[in-house]
Design a protein around this motif. Sequence first.
Motif, PDB file in Angstrom:
ATOM      1  N   UNK B  43       0.833  -1.206   0.000  1.00 19.00           N
ATOM      2  CA  UNK B  43       0.000   0.000   0.000  1.00 19.00           C
ATOM      3  C   UNK B  43       0.868   1.257   0.000  1.00 19.00           C
ATOM      4  N   UNK B  44       1.892   1.263   0.864  1.00 17.06           N
ATOM      5  CA  UNK B  44       2.745   2.445   0.955  1.00 17.06           C
ATOM      6  C   UNK B  44       3.541   2.640  -0.344  1.00 17.06           C
ATOM      7  N   UNK B  45       4.011   1.527  -0.910  1.00 17.96           N
ATOM      8  CA  UNK B  45       4.788   1.617  -2.161  1.00 17.96           C
ATOM      9  C   UNK B  45       3.921   2.170  -3.293  1.00 17.96           C
ATOM     10  N   UNK B  46       2.667   1.727  -3.353  1.00 16.80           N
ATOM     11  CA  UNK B  46       1.768   2.207  -4.417  1.00 16.80           C
ATOM     12  C   UNK B  46       1.497   3.699  -4.229  1.00 16.80           C
ATOM     13  N   UNK B  47       1.210   4.100  -2.980  1.00 14.82           N
ATOM     14  CA  UNK B  47       0.883   5.518  -2.737  1.00 14.82           C
ATOM     15  C   UNK B  47       2.083   6.438  -2.978  1.00 14.82           C
ATOM     16  N   UNK B  48       3.296   5.925  -2.682  1.00  8.13           N
ATOM     17  CA  UNK B  48       4.482   6.765  -2.893  1.00  8.13           C
ATOM     18  C   UNK B  48       5.012   6.636  -4.314  1.00  8.13           C
ATOM     19  N   UNK B  49       4.529   5.643  -5.044  1.00  7.77           N
ATOM     20  CA  UNK B  49       4.996   5.440  -6.427  1.00  7.77           C
ATOM     21  C   UNK B  49       6.440   4.973  -6.461  1.00  7.77           C
ATOM     22  N   UNK B  50       6.816   4.108  -5.501  1.00  2.17           N
ATOM     23  CA  UNK B  50       8.177   3.559  -5.492  1.00  2.17           C
ATOM     24  C   UNK B  50       8.077   2.031  -5.511  1.00  2.17           C
ATOM     25  N   UNK B  51       9.231   1.385  -5.692  1.00  2.00           N
ATOM     26  CA  UNK B  51       9.207  -0.083  -5.759  1.00  2.00           C
ATOM     27  C   UNK B  51       8.936  -0.672  -4.372  1.00  2.00           C
ATOM     28  N   UNK B  52       8.273  -1.848  -4.373  1.00  2.00           N
ATOM     29  CA  UNK B  52       7.927  -2.488  -3.089  1.00  2.00           C
ATOM     30  C   UNK B  52       9.177  -2.777  -2.248  1.00  2.00           C
TER      31      UNK B  52
END
Lengths: 344, 131
Positions: B43-52
């Motif tokens: 969830x955090x990776x998607x919201x920040x637009x960075x890799x998991x």
Amino acid sequence: MLFILILMTCAFVLAAAIHWVAAIVTLRSGTFFGVTVTGEFGLTPDARRILWHYRWSVVVTTLVCIATMWFVVPRLAGLAAPLTASGFVFLWCGVVFVIWFIENKKVRPFAKPQAAQGTTTRTASLTPRPQTPGGRLTFAGPMLIVVAMHFLLWTRQYTLPPETYRAALALLVMAYVASALFMWMGWLILFRTRHIYSSGSISEQENADKRFGYLLRLMFAYEFTAFMVALFLPAARIAPAGAAPWLTVSAIVMMALIMPAAVLILIRKRRRSPLGIPEQGNGNNIAAGCWKYGFIYYNPDDPSFVVGTRLGPYGCDFNFANKWSWVASFGLVGVPILIRLVWF
Amino acid sequence: MLPTISIDLNAPVPVYRQIVDAMRHLLVNGVLKPGDQVPTVRQLAIDLGVHFNTVAQAYRILADEGWLDLKRHRGAIVLDRLQPAAPGKKRQRQSLQRLRELIAQLQAEGIPASQIAGQLRELANTLTKGD
């Protein structure tokens, strides 16, 4: 063949009607054919002219497609007839895409100036979101209906001729695949698209919109399953043959009632929703330069597989810089073609 | 206040380090309390637009420091971290060295010494008030 032609004509008319309304309904405030414009642009004569041109181009394309289909398909024999009929769907979609590109190009001179690259700061909430889609077990409904119908068919397997059994099974497979795709899209919207707003009431609105996008897909899945079951029951000789037209007409009427209802809900929700295109400066906005022709997202710097669609708050678009988007796109187009080719 | 974190993709500091620093700041200041749940890595990776993997690495660092209890598919839970024992002389020298390096870096970026001194004084006041 006559039945398929009538069905496809209805589908074309419905698709054209959806495009007529959707051109306005699904557009986010602040965008017009995928181009970021000022809020008032939609009311100008230029906007009305472009919209009018788009709507009538779609209508004319639809009429030409229907007329050509009725002229060509009855004259074909064997496998060529259903394949050509299916081909008209792809032809229609292709032409509508081209019309969209043309209108997008016409709107570009009126675009509101903004940075092509967007900002590099990103903000995210540390409040966890629910991990379940809501609606409890309703998500399983379409699949359960198909499984129940499959069980009914299985109990009659030895009483049916093999061709009839195969045709009835094909209808269930199509219902199963379509439901799975709808639910997958709903799940992607809810759990795999980036949240633009990280806090405040607008963030709650964004959450609610994503949830609505999921429920909309769930409704489509139910609707399509009901339609396929209406075709399946007489095909599998569970319902009497005389009931076939009634069941099909009921399913079409149900679709014709539900679709406008969904559109009305969308119009009401869109009027209430404060969500438009996020202004530059909001860290999580998606750079305008990454949208090709206003709706194809390509951003190699974004590892996301899907992002919220630019055209409305209730959907998602693939990031075509991600290889999995290509795999998914080919799957979405390829699976129905494969079923059609292998089964019929 | 709803906790949020911000990162700058163009900053010279690696993204995972920015996430660690921002979350540690919220943990130290009590914005994130023991028992609070933080989002899943995905969830955090998607919201920040960075890799998991970037977020996963940040979470692992915080877990190693004793701030987070990582739970598969359920995000992470903030732990009631015990106050570490007062550092020895060697550790104190190391932290002073890190501060000096940070100040040198800020000066190299063109921030005047007087401004850095003022900000340090302000931070020191906040810290002593917190005690």
